[in-house]
Design a protein around this motif. Sequence first.
Motif, PDB file in Angstrom:
ATOM      1  N   THR A 210      20.731  89.876  66.732  1.00  0.00           N
ATOM      2  CA  THR A 210      19.532  90.368  66.052  1.00  0.00           C
ATOM      3  C   THR A 210      18.845  89.254  65.269  1.00  0.00           C
ATOM      4  O   THR A 210      17.638  89.269  65.087  1.00  0.00           O
ATOM      5  N   ALA A 229      16.872  98.317  73.521  1.00  0.00           N
ATOM      6  CA  ALA A 229      17.845  99.396  73.693  1.00  0.00           C
ATOM      7  C   ALA A 229      17.329 100.440  74.681  1.00  0.00           C
ATOM      8  O   ALA A 229      18.088 100.942  75.522  1.00  0.00           O
ATOM      9  N   CYS A 232      17.563  99.037  78.244  1.00  0.00           N
ATOM     10  CA  CYS A 232      18.942  99.071  78.730  1.00  0.00           C
ATOM     11  C   CYS A 232      19.328 100.473  79.198  1.00  0.00           C
ATOM     12  O   CYS A 232      19.976 100.640  80.242  1.00  0.00           O
ATOM     13  N   LEU A 239      24.263  97.634  76.327  1.00  0.00           N
ATOM     14  CA  LEU A 239      23.706  96.769  75.291  1.00  0.00           C
ATOM     15  C   LEU A 239      24.839  96.265  74.406  1.00  0.00           C
ATOM     16  O   LEU A 239      25.539  97.053  73.758  1.00  0.00           O
ATOM     17  N   ILE A 240      25.026  94.943  74.398  1.00  0.00           N
ATOM     18  CA  ILE A 240      26.023  94.286  73.550  1.00  0.00           C
ATOM     19  C   ILE A 240      25.295  93.582  72.409  1.00  0.00           C
ATOM     20  O   ILE A 240      24.420  92.748  72.657  1.00  0.00           O
ATOM     21  N   VAL A 241      25.617  93.903  71.175  1.00  0.00           N
ATOM     22  CA  VAL A 241      25.088  93.162  70.027  1.00  0.00           C
ATOM     23  C   VAL A 241      26.182  92.244  69.505  1.00  0.00           C
ATOM     24  O   VAL A 241      27.271  92.701  69.140  1.00  0.00           O
ATOM     25  N   PHE A 257      22.207  95.466  63.101  1.00  0.00           N
ATOM     26  CA  PHE A 257      21.342  96.305  63.948  1.00  0.00           C
ATOM     27  C   PHE A 257      20.974  97.628  63.284  1.00  0.00           C
ATOM     28  O   PHE A 257      20.162  98.384  63.820  1.00  0.00           O
ATOM     29  N   THR A 263      22.083 102.126  68.373  1.00  0.00           N
ATOM     30  CA  THR A 263      23.541 102.177  68.473  1.00  0.00           C
ATOM     31  C   THR A 263      23.952 101.435  69.735  1.00  0.00           C
ATOM     32  O   THR A 263      23.903 101.988  70.838  1.00  0.00           O
ATOM     33  N   PRO A 264      24.331 100.177  69.618  1.00  0.00           N
ATOM     34  CA  PRO A 264      24.740  99.408  70.798  1.00  0.00           C
ATOM     35  C   PRO A 264      25.950 100.030  71.471  1.00  0.00           C
ATOM     36  O   PRO A 264      26.737 100.745  70.843  1.00  0.00           O
ATOM     37  N   ASP A 265      26.113  99.740  72.749  1.00  0.00           N
ATOM     38  CA  ASP A 265      27.296 100.216  73.475  1.00  0.00           C
ATOM     39  C   ASP A 265      28.529  99.433  73.054  1.00  0.00           C
ATOM     40  O   ASP A 265      29.628  99.993  72.954  1.00  0.00           O
ATOM     41  N   VAL A 267      29.838  96.077  70.344  1.00  0.00           N
ATOM     42  CA  VAL A 267      29.501  95.195  69.224  1.00  0.00           C
ATOM     43  C   VAL A 267      30.647  94.213  69.025  1.00  0.00           C
ATOM     44  O   VAL A 267      31.819  94.614  69.008  1.00  0.00           O
TER      45      VAL A 267
END
Length: 423
Positions: A210, A229, A232, A239-241, A257, A263-265, A267
């Motif tokens: 980010t 997001a 994706c 989605l990887i943060v 984030f 809400t990423p898949d 992290v």
Amino acid sequence: MTITQPDLSVFETLESEVRSYCRGWPTVFDRALGSRMYDEDGHEYLDFFAGAGSLNYGHNNAVLKRALIDYLERDGVTHGLDMSTTAKRRFLETFQNLVLRPRDLPYKVMFPGPTGTNAVESALKLARKVKGREAIVSFTNAFHGMSLGSLAVTGNAFKRAGAGIPLVHGTPMPFDNYFDGKVEDFLWFERLLEDQGSGLNQPAAVIVETVQGEGGINVARPEWLRALADLCERQDMLLIVDDIQMGCGRTGAFFSFEEAGITPDIVTVSKSISGYGLPMSLCLFKPELDVWEPGEHNGTFRGNNPAFVTATAALETYWADGSAMEKQTRARGEQIEQQLISITEENLADIREYRGRGLVWGMEFHDKERATRIARRAFELGLLIETSGPESEVVKLLPALTITPDELDEGLKILARAVRETV
């Protein structure tokens, strides 16, 4: 400040040429407390580096140190692979109660190994396993680690060249504002995804920071992250943060984030999750992605129990009441921004831009070598700062979240002086 020549002979003759940070700070450090470090000759340095973001709560934080000492003195388990221990149980319960549940995050927790790149490697491997695809999309100027999988999604040409072999299955896309607002967000990315003749294999996942720390303090807008997001989700990509440097409160909220409301898949978390500078990393992911077979991804040092102890103490001390630390970080960030405005106004012809969030800020100079000279002068004046960006053209400020307003003001005055005295 008068600095005598330290004895660096053993480092210069025995340690590998790969050493880097010590070249910019040619002294021998001996002690550290809070936001200050001391060399063996007693010289004092204000630390705006914070262990590259691994010391969000300062050096030798008293509460964390006490918890660690007590644990070691009672012969608590130090090394336990991924065995179940009381230290791990207490960390998991605390992390769930103070971090995950208040944010309604459903994540499973994986301990992939002690470093950030371990967490990234596990995230990439998991995404590929879940989707059955090889391709990963990353972004220009990204940095995700120095092992081969992480390097494949890292942008820096110098670091990529060190691999010595082709870095495959990674495709870069433009980060937010890469074209200075002249090109619609994700226009190129989405066109490639939808064009059967584009040559882009359907990605398993997209990995993003980010705020790109090593890439030059490039800050993604919340609306850009939300659009990513959404893309994706529509295109069946995970989605990887990568929150390794910007997580644990660095930008304000515990996760960087949160401001974007996504809400990423998956992290990745490391650096300051232990709170004390001890090696520790996490890979967090939604429960439906937990398709690992037992032992399919492991490592000798994935159960660092002393780090569990200090991590638990950090969460209980700084995150139990929800918003106090976040508000303090934002206030300290505003203090930095005001001083950077003043420095920029004083040096309009030299500074291209300043940018940041929370307690991570950068100043980019037109003269790409100026930042390195400023960091060197700041060291002579008793301030530790580093540079970032693909050509080290950005002065990077990364103080501890626990720094006092007076210490922050002191360091910013040194920075302003270093800018004035450097041409």
